[in-house]
Design a protein around this motif. Structure first.
Motif, PDB file in Angstrom:
ATOM      1  N   LYS A 160       0.834  -1.204   0.000  1.00 53.60           N
ATOM      2  CA  LYS A 160       0.000   0.000   0.000  1.00 53.60           C
ATOM      3  C   LYS A 160       0.874   1.261   0.000  1.00 53.60           C
ATOM      4  N   GLY A 161       0.639   2.129  -0.986  1.00 55.10           N
ATOM      5  CA  GLY A 161       1.384   3.371  -1.094  1.00 55.10           C
ATOM      6  C   GLY A 161       2.791   3.217  -1.623  1.00 55.10           C
ATOM      7  N   ASP A 162       3.166   2.019  -2.026  1.00 56.21           N
ATOM      8  CA  ASP A 162       4.522   1.762  -2.505  1.00 56.21           C
ATOM      9  C   ASP A 162       4.518   1.590  -4.026  1.00 56.21           C
ATOM     10  N   ILE A 163       5.695   1.579  -4.600  1.00 57.32           N
ATOM     11  CA  ILE A 163       5.848   1.324  -6.027  1.00 57.32           C
ATOM     12  C   ILE A 163       5.726  -0.179  -6.262  1.00 57.32           C
ATOM     13  N   VAL A 164       4.932  -0.570  -7.249  1.00 58.96           N
ATOM     14  CA  VAL A 164       4.774  -1.981  -7.589  1.00 58.96           C
ATOM     15  C   VAL A 164       5.736  -2.324  -8.724  1.00 58.96           C
ATOM     16  N   ASP A 165       6.607  -3.276  -8.466  1.00 60.36           N
ATOM     17  CA  ASP A 165       7.554  -3.709  -9.499  1.00 60.36           C
ATOM     18  C   ASP A 165       6.797  -4.230 -10.711  1.00 60.36           C
ATOM     19  N   PRO A 166       7.264  -3.931 -11.935  1.00 58.09           N
ATOM     20  CA  PRO A 166       6.578  -4.409 -13.147  1.00 58.09           C
ATOM     21  C   PRO A 166       6.338  -5.912 -13.174  1.00 58.09           C
ATOM     22  N   SER A 167       7.237  -6.683 -12.545  1.00 54.43           N
ATOM     23  CA  SER A 167       7.077  -8.137 -12.537  1.00 54.43           C
ATOM     24  C   SER A 167       5.883  -8.587 -11.710  1.00 54.43           C
ATOM     25  N   MET A 168       5.387  -7.709 -10.831  1.00 54.08           N
ATOM     26  CA  MET A 168       4.245  -8.052  -9.968  1.00 54.08           C
ATOM     27  C   MET A 168       2.966  -7.339 -10.384  1.00 54.08           C
ATOM     28  N   LYS A 169       3.049  -6.500 -11.399  1.00 48.76           N
ATOM     29  CA  LYS A 169       1.926  -5.622 -11.730  1.00 48.76           C
ATOM     30  C   LYS A 169       0.654  -6.403 -12.048  1.00 48.76           C
ATOM     31  N   ASN A 170       0.760  -7.421 -12.909  1.00 44.82           N
ATOM     32  CA  ASN A 170      -0.443  -8.181 -13.296  1.00 44.82           C
ATOM     33  C   ASN A 170      -1.078  -8.882 -12.098  1.00 44.82           C
ATOM     34  N   THR A 171      -0.227  -9.481 -11.247  1.00 45.95           N
ATOM     35  CA  THR A 171      -0.741 -10.178 -10.067  1.00 45.95           C
ATOM     36  C   THR A 171      -1.438  -9.208  -9.118  1.00 45.95           C
ATOM     37  N   VAL A 172      -0.794  -8.081  -8.856  1.00 43.20           N
ATOM     38  CA  VAL A 172      -1.367  -7.099  -7.929  1.00 43.20           C
ATOM     39  C   VAL A 172      -2.666  -6.530  -8.487  1.00 43.20           C
ATOM     40  N   THR A 173      -2.688  -6.232  -9.783  1.00 43.85           N
ATOM     41  CA  THR A 173      -3.908  -5.717 -10.412  1.00 43.85           C
ATOM     42  C   THR A 173      -5.040  -6.724 -10.292  1.00 43.85           C
ATOM     43  N   SER A 174      -4.747  -7.997 -10.522  1.00 41.87           N
ATOM     44  CA  SER A 174      -5.768  -9.043 -10.424  1.00 41.87           C
ATOM     45  C   SER A 174      -6.277  -9.185  -8.996  1.00 41.87           C
ATOM     46  N   LEU A 175      -5.371  -9.108  -8.006  1.00 47.99           N
ATOM     47  CA  LEU A 175      -5.768  -9.236  -6.607  1.00 47.99           C
ATOM     48  C   LEU A 175      -6.709  -8.112  -6.185  1.00 47.99           C
ATOM     49  N   ARG A 176      -6.551  -6.947  -6.787  1.00 46.18           N
ATOM     50  CA  ARG A 176      -7.361  -5.787  -6.411  1.00 46.18           C
ATOM     51  C   ARG A 176      -8.766  -5.829  -7.015  1.00 46.18           C
ATOM     52  N   LEU A 177      -9.006  -6.739  -7.944  1.00 46.20           N
ATOM     53  CA  LEU A 177     -10.336  -6.838  -8.556  1.00 46.20           C
ATOM     54  C   LEU A 177     -11.337  -7.407  -7.549  1.00 46.20           C
ATOM     55  N   PRO A 178     -12.609  -7.012  -7.620  1.00 45.79           N
ATOM     56  CA  PRO A 178     -13.638  -7.642  -6.774  1.00 45.79           C
ATOM     57  C   PRO A 178     -13.745  -9.133  -7.089  1.00 45.79           C
ATOM     58  N   ASP A 179     -14.056  -9.927  -6.074  1.00 45.66           N
ATOM     59  CA  ASP A 179     -14.160 -11.374  -6.272  1.00 45.66           C
ATOM     60  C   ASP A 179     -15.158 -11.733  -7.368  1.00 45.66           C
TER      61      ASP A 179
END
Length: 347
Positions: A160-179
């Motif tokens: 939270k509030g940090d820079i997301v490394d490009p290698s994790m971007k897709n995973t983090v974006t997917s995790l943030r989606l509603p179930d």
């Protein structure tokens, strides 16, 4: 020293042509250096050394596996380094596999295992075929299921509030989606690319404490299933592909499934080490052009693309032992290292 949740000691060792070992969980202290995401009871993060050679790994563990370490951290079992196991020269009974049946190995990965098996046979060891049980189930339901049991909430909190490394971007974006959206997208992808669908389903988490306990039970049962297969063949150790050669920049995030050659032993909590044995040849590069993968999906295509142009890069194998058998794992690694070195030296 490194930490390893799904291969983070063994992957850089394999890519860079050095040795590395992840030990059984809790045999070395994790105090102060464990994963930022705490609380997992399966797929635990462990510490371990990387070094130029196996003897240096053994030297490190001789120092760390001591009564003094147990006094510093009482959660570490008092299991001193067993020199008699590491220095033994009795012939070994070795299981091996060229493929986990989930990610088709690169030509160099398969060749490295074949080469090592031949050297071991010629040295008087028994080499027996082995097959990994239910790899797809182990990866999606058990491995990813354990890592994201909380829907990734702990990971997202840390980022939270940090820079997301490009290698994790897709995973983090997917995790943030509603179930609800994850499940809808998983339903759509089910008929296009099943592995994408299963991954999205996993990111929804387990849901309830009861289901979490059921997941822990399933991991224990899979571990016992694997050990039973190991025992049925009366194996001392196991030989498998590592993950080679080093990926092109930007590709590790696109082909995470391939890392399960290493992540499997985080799930099982077995000690596993990396030993470089060869390099990518022009013939390996030619054969790579015909690589298709078992699923022929985006992950298989990305894996092929990640390995192009790799002639001359290091290729390793993975040496595995049962839990708490680090000394036997190192002894096996030393045997492989010595045989490869003797083969390379001019007669």
């Amino acid at each position: 020293m490194g930490t390893d949740t799904g291969g983070s000691i063994r992957i850089p060792a394999s890519f860079c042509g050095v040795c590395g070992i992840r030990v059984t969980g809790y045999r070395l202290s994790n105090s102060g250096v464990a994963s930022a995401v705490k609380g997992r009871k399966t797929v635990v993060t462990v510490t371990g050394p990387l070094a130029w050679d196996v003897e240096s790994l053994a030297l490190c563990l001789r120092a760390l596996l001591s009564e003094h370490m147990h006094r510093l951290d009482p959660t570490v079992p008092f299991l001193p380094f067993r020199e008699e196991v590491y220095s033994s020269n009795r012939p070994l009974r070795i299981g091996y596999y060229e493929s986990d049946g989930f990610t088709q190995p690169s030509p160099s990965m398969a060749r490295a295992v074949k080469l090592t098996c031949r050297l071991l046979r010629d040295a008087g060891h028994q080499v027996i075929p082995f097959s990994v049980p239910r790899t797809e189930y182990a990866f999606f339901h058990l491995f990813l299921g354990s890592l994201f049991a909380d829907e990734g909430a702990s990971l997202l909190e840390k980022l939270k509030g940090d820079i997301v490394d490009p290698s994790m971007k897709n995973t983090v974006t997917s995790l943030r989606l509603p179930d609800s959206l994850k499940r809808f997208l998983a339903w759509i992808w089910k008929y296009i690319e099943p592995r994408v669908s299963q991954g999205l389903e996993t990111l929804c988490g387990v849901g309830t404490p009861k289901k979490l306990w059921e997941l822990h039970t399933a991991v224990e049962e899979y571990q016992q299933e694997f050990i039973a297969k190991w025992r049925s063949l009366d194996l001392d150790v196991l030989l498998s592909p590592a993950l080679d050669p080093a990926f092109f920049v930007g590709y590790p995030a696109k082909t995470q499934e391939s890392s399960f050659y290493l992540g499997l032993y985080n799930l099982l909590n077995f000690p596993a080490g990396i030993v470089p044995v060869t390099t990518v040849t022009p013939q390996d590069e030619k054969e790579l052009a015909f690589y298709r993968g078992y699923y022929r999906d985006r992950f298989d295509k990305s894996f092929q693309e990640a390995l192009r142009g790799s002639v001359g890069l290091s290729v390793a194998v993975q040496c595995i032992a049962l839990p708490w058998e680090e000394e036997l794992c190192l002894r096996f690694m030393k045997e492989v290292e010595t045989l490869v070195k003797n083969k390379m030296e001019p007669k």
